[in-house]
Design an enzyme around this catalytic site. Structure first.
Site, PDB file in Angstrom:
ATOM      1  N   HIS A 124     -18.614  31.502 -10.727  1.00 13.45           N
ATOM      2  CA  HIS A 124     -19.729  31.855 -10.092  1.00 13.45           C
ATOM      3  C   HIS A 124     -20.545  32.616 -11.016  1.00 13.45           C
ATOM      4  CE1 HIS A 124     -22.490  32.997  -6.934  1.00 13.45           C
ATOM      5  NE2 HIS A 124     -22.307  31.911  -6.190  1.00 13.45           N
ATOM      6  N   ASP A 201     -11.900  36.982  -7.719  1.00  9.32           N
ATOM      7  CA  ASP A 201     -12.848  36.374  -6.885  1.00  9.32           C
ATOM      8  C   ASP A 201     -12.176  35.548  -5.860  1.00  9.32           C
ATOM      9  OD1 ASP A 201     -15.084  35.416  -5.619  1.00  9.32           O
ATOM     10  OD2 ASP A 201     -16.229  34.822  -7.214  1.00  9.32           O
ATOM     11  N   GLN A 204     -13.967  32.079  -2.103  1.00 13.96           N
ATOM     12  CA  GLN A 204     -13.624  30.693  -1.796  1.00 13.96           C
ATOM     13  C   GLN A 204     -12.096  30.634  -1.303  1.00 13.96           C
ATOM     14  OE1 GLN A 204     -15.905  28.670  -0.545  1.00 13.96           O
ATOM     15  NE2 GLN A 204     -17.623  29.351  -1.716  1.00 13.96           N
ATOM     16  N   LYS A 227     -18.499  33.983   4.269  1.00 12.11           N
ATOM     17  CA  LYS A 227     -17.689  32.940   3.987  1.00 12.11           C
ATOM     18  C   LYS A 227     -16.586  32.937   4.840  1.00 12.11           C
ATOM     19  CE  LYS A 227     -19.592  32.571  -0.392  1.00 12.11           C
ATOM     20  NZ  LYS A 227     -20.589  31.701  -0.697  1.00 12.11           N
ATOM     21  N   CYS A 365     -24.707  27.738  -8.316  1.00 16.11           N
ATOM     22  CA  CYS A 365     -24.394  28.900  -9.350  1.00 16.11           C
ATOM     23  C   CYS A 365     -23.559  28.869 -10.224  1.00 16.11           C
ATOM     24  CB  CYS A 365     -24.128  30.154  -8.199  1.00 16.11           C
ATOM     25  SG  CYS A 365     -25.725  30.599  -7.079  1.00 16.11           S
TER      26      CYS A 365
HETATM   27  N1  PLP Z   1     -18.019  33.668  -5.954  1.00 18.83           N
HETATM   28  C1  PLP Z   1     -17.886  32.446  -5.348  1.00 18.83           C
HETATM   29  C2  PLP Z   1     -16.515  31.767  -6.174  1.00 18.83           C
HETATM   30  C3  PLP Z   1     -18.406  31.956  -4.447  1.00 18.83           C
HETATM   31  O1  PLP Z   1     -18.403  31.052  -4.126  1.00 18.83           O
HETATM   32  C4  PLP Z   1     -19.795  32.846  -4.016  1.00 18.83           C
HETATM   33  C5  PLP Z   1     -20.854  32.390  -3.283  1.00 18.83           C
HETATM   34  O2  PLP Z   1     -20.988  31.264  -3.057  1.00 18.83           O
HETATM   35  C6  PLP Z   1     -20.036  34.150  -4.738  1.00 18.83           C
HETATM   36  C7  PLP Z   1     -18.838  34.518  -5.532  1.00 18.83           C
HETATM   37  C8  PLP Z   1     -21.014  35.119  -4.335  1.00 18.83           C
HETATM   38  O3  PLP Z   1     -20.926  35.348  -2.956  1.00 18.83           O
HETATM   39  P1  PLP Z   1     -22.071  35.995  -2.229  1.00 18.83           P
HETATM   40  O4  PLP Z   1     -23.466  35.571  -2.308  1.00 18.83           O
HETATM   41  O5  PLP Z   1     -21.668  36.131  -0.922  1.00 18.83           O
HETATM   42  O6  PLP Z   1     -22.094  37.685  -2.879  1.00 18.83           O
END
Ligand code: PLP
Length: 407
Positions: A124, A201, A204, A227, A365
Site C-alpha cells: 500500500h 503491515d 489487512q 479495519k 492506493c
Molecule cells: N496498509 C494496507 C495493506 C491497507 O490496506 C491500508 C488501508 O487500506 C493501509 C495500509 C493504510 O491504512 P490507514 O489508511 O488506516 O492508515
C-alpha cells in the site's frame, strides 16, 4: 463449516439493515473499512456520555476512569497480538501513522547514507512513501522486492536483495489489492538470518488471522482500528522493546516528557514517549470493544468462514465471460480484484452501486501493482464474516446486469 450464527452476527451490525437507493445494502468494501458492531457503538457512547475526560493528567474520578479504560485497551491489544509487554503497544492514528513513526524514528537512529531499505512491490502507498521520505532524508536507497504474475513474492529473492547495508524490510502480511497472504513466519526468519528487522503491515491481516508477534518474532507490527470493526482515527504500533527503547521520539509535546526546561527536555518512558498530546481515548476504548467482539466469535472461525465465502465467490466470478482475476496467489484472504473484458472498473462499480452493492474500484492506493499488471485499476470485492453467500449471488447478478448494460 460455519461455527457462528450468521444471522445473529448480522444483527450485531445495525448498518447492515440499511437500504441504499431503496435496495438492501450489500457491503463488499471491507478492505477499505469495516462496519461497526453495536458493542463498539455502545462503548463509544458510554465513554462520551458517562466518563469523558482527559487521561493521565487528573486525580479526579472521571480522569481515573478514562485512564483505566485506555490502559485496559492497551492490555487488550497486547493480549490480542500476544505481545510480551503492554508498553510495546503504542497508540497511533492508524497504520499510516504507525509506519510514518517507525520510518522517521528508526531511520533517524539506524539508517546512514548508503544504507538500504526493502519494500515489496505489493505494498500500500502507506508502506512505500514514508520509506521513500526516510531514504531521501537519510541518503539511503529504497529497494523493491518484486512479485510474479500471480501476485506472489519469492522468498529466495531475499537472499540476493538483502545486503550488509540493508536496515529494514517492510512488507505487508496480506495485500489489500491482490488478497495475497504472505508467509510472514518464513519472511521474518529469512530476514533475521541476515540480521534485518521486519516491519509487518497487518492492516489487512489483523481482522482475518490470529496473530502472535512473539511466536513469529516480528519486530514491528502495525494496524488500524477501523479495519477490525473499531473506530477510525485509532491504530497500533507494536514494536519490540529493544527497538522502541533506542528509537528517538517521533513528535514532541505533552505526555511524552519527564521534564521540560528551556535548557532542554528529557523524555518519559515507553509507551508514552511515542504518544505526544491528548490521545484518541474514545478510539482506544472503541478498539478494545472491537477486539473483544472479534475474540468472542474467534479468528479461527472467522478465517474458516471467510475462506468458504472466498471459494464460493471465486467460483461464481470465474464463470462470468471475460472476467480476469488480478492476484491469483494460492494463499489468499477474501479479497478479490478483477476486471471484465475491457470495461472500465469505475463504470462497473457505479452500476453495482445503483443496485445497492458497494465495491471499490481504482488503484486501491497500490499504483505499483497497477503498473506491474499494466492496468488503470481493478474492481475489488473484499469480504467479511458478516457477508453471506446470498450477497455474493447479488454481486454476480449485479455484475451480469452491469455487463449487459455496458456492452
Ligand atoms: N496498509 C494496507 C495493506 C491497507 O490496506 C491500508 C488501508 O487500506 C493501509 C495500509 C493504510 O491504512 P490507514 O489508511 O488506516 O492508515
Amino acid at each position: 463449516m460455519q461455527q457462528f450464527n450468521i444471522e445473529k452476527v448480522r444483527q450485531d451490525f445495525p448498518i447492515l439493515t440499511e437500504k441504499v437507493y431503496g435496495k438492501p445494502l450489500v457491503y463488499l468494501d471491507n478492505g477499505a473499512t469495516t462496519q461497526k458492531p453495536q458493542a463498539v457503538i455502545d462503548a463509544l457512547t458510554q465513554y462520551y456520555a458517562t466518563y469523558n475526560s482527559n487521561v493521565h493528567r487528573g486525580v479526579h474520578f472521571l480522569s481515573q476512569k478514562a485512564t483505566d479504560a485506555e490502559e485496559a485497551a492497551r492490555r487488550g491489544v497486547q493480549a490480542f497480538i500476544h505481545a510480551a509487554h503492554e508498553y510495546e503497544i503504542i497508540f497511533t492514528k492508524g497504520t499510516t501513522d504507525s509506519i510514518n513513526l517507525v520510518a522517521y524514528s528508526f531511520a533517524k537512529k539506524y539508517v546512514r547514507p548508503g544504507d538500504e531499505i526493502i519494500v515489496s512491490e505489493m505494498e500500500h502507498h502507506s508502506n512505500i512513501v514514508p520509506w521513500q521520505m526516510a531514504c531521501e532524508d537519510r541518503g539511503a536507497t529504497l529497494k523493491v522486492w518484486r512479485m510474479n504474475e500471480k501476485g506472489v513474492l519469492d522468498l529466495a529473492d531475499l537472499d540476493t536483495l538483502i545486503t550488509d547495508k540493508t536496515k529494514m524490510l517492510a512488507v505487508t502480511w496480506v495485500s489489500n489489492t491482490l488478497g495475497t497472504v504472505n508467509p510472514i513466519a518464513d519472511i521474518v526468519a529469512k530476514a533475521h538470518q541476515h540480521d534485518v528487522p521486519v516491519l509487518v503491515d497487518a492492516a489487512q491481516a489483523i481482522q482475518h488471522l490470529p496473530i502472535d508477534v512473539q511466536a513469529l518474532d516480528i519486530d514491528f507490527l502495525v494496524f488500524s482500528g477501523h479495519k477490525i470493526y473499531g473506530p477510525t482515527g485509532i491504530g497500533v504500533l507494536y514494536g519490540k522493546e529493544k527497538w522502541l527503547q533506542e528509537m528517538p521520539p517521533y513528535q514532541g509535546g505533552g505526555s511524552m516528557i519527564k521534564s521540560v526546561q528551556f535548557s532542554g527536555t528529557t523524555y518519559t518512558d515507553l509507551p508514552f514517549r511515542f504518544e505526544a498530546g491528548t490521545p484518541n481515548i474514545a478510539g482506544a476504548i472503541g478498539l478494545h470493544a472491537a477486539l473483544n467482539y472479534v475474540q468472542d466469535i474467534g479468528l479461527t472461525a472467522i478465517a474458516a468462514y471467510e475462506h468458504e465465502l472466498l471459494v464460493y465467490a471465486q467460483t461464481q466470478l470465474a464463470a462470468i465471460p471475460g472476467l480476469r482475476f488480478i492476484g491469483e496467489a494460492p494463499e489468499k484472504s477474501a479479497t478479490i480484484s478483477f476486471l471484465i473484458g475491457d470495461l472500465h472498473p469505475f463504470d462497473v462499480g457505479e452500476l453495482l452501486d445503483k443496485q445497492g452493492i458497494a465495491v471499490r474500484t481504482g488503484h486501491h492506493c497500490c499504483q505499483p501493482i497497477m503498473d506491474k499488471f499494466g492496468i488503470p485499476g481493478t474492481i475489488r470485492a473484499s469480504l467479511s464474516f458478516y457477508n453471506t453467500k446470498g450477497e455474493i449471488d447479488a454481486l454476480i447478478s449485479g455484475l451480469q446486469k452491469a455487463v449487459s448494460m455496458l456492452s
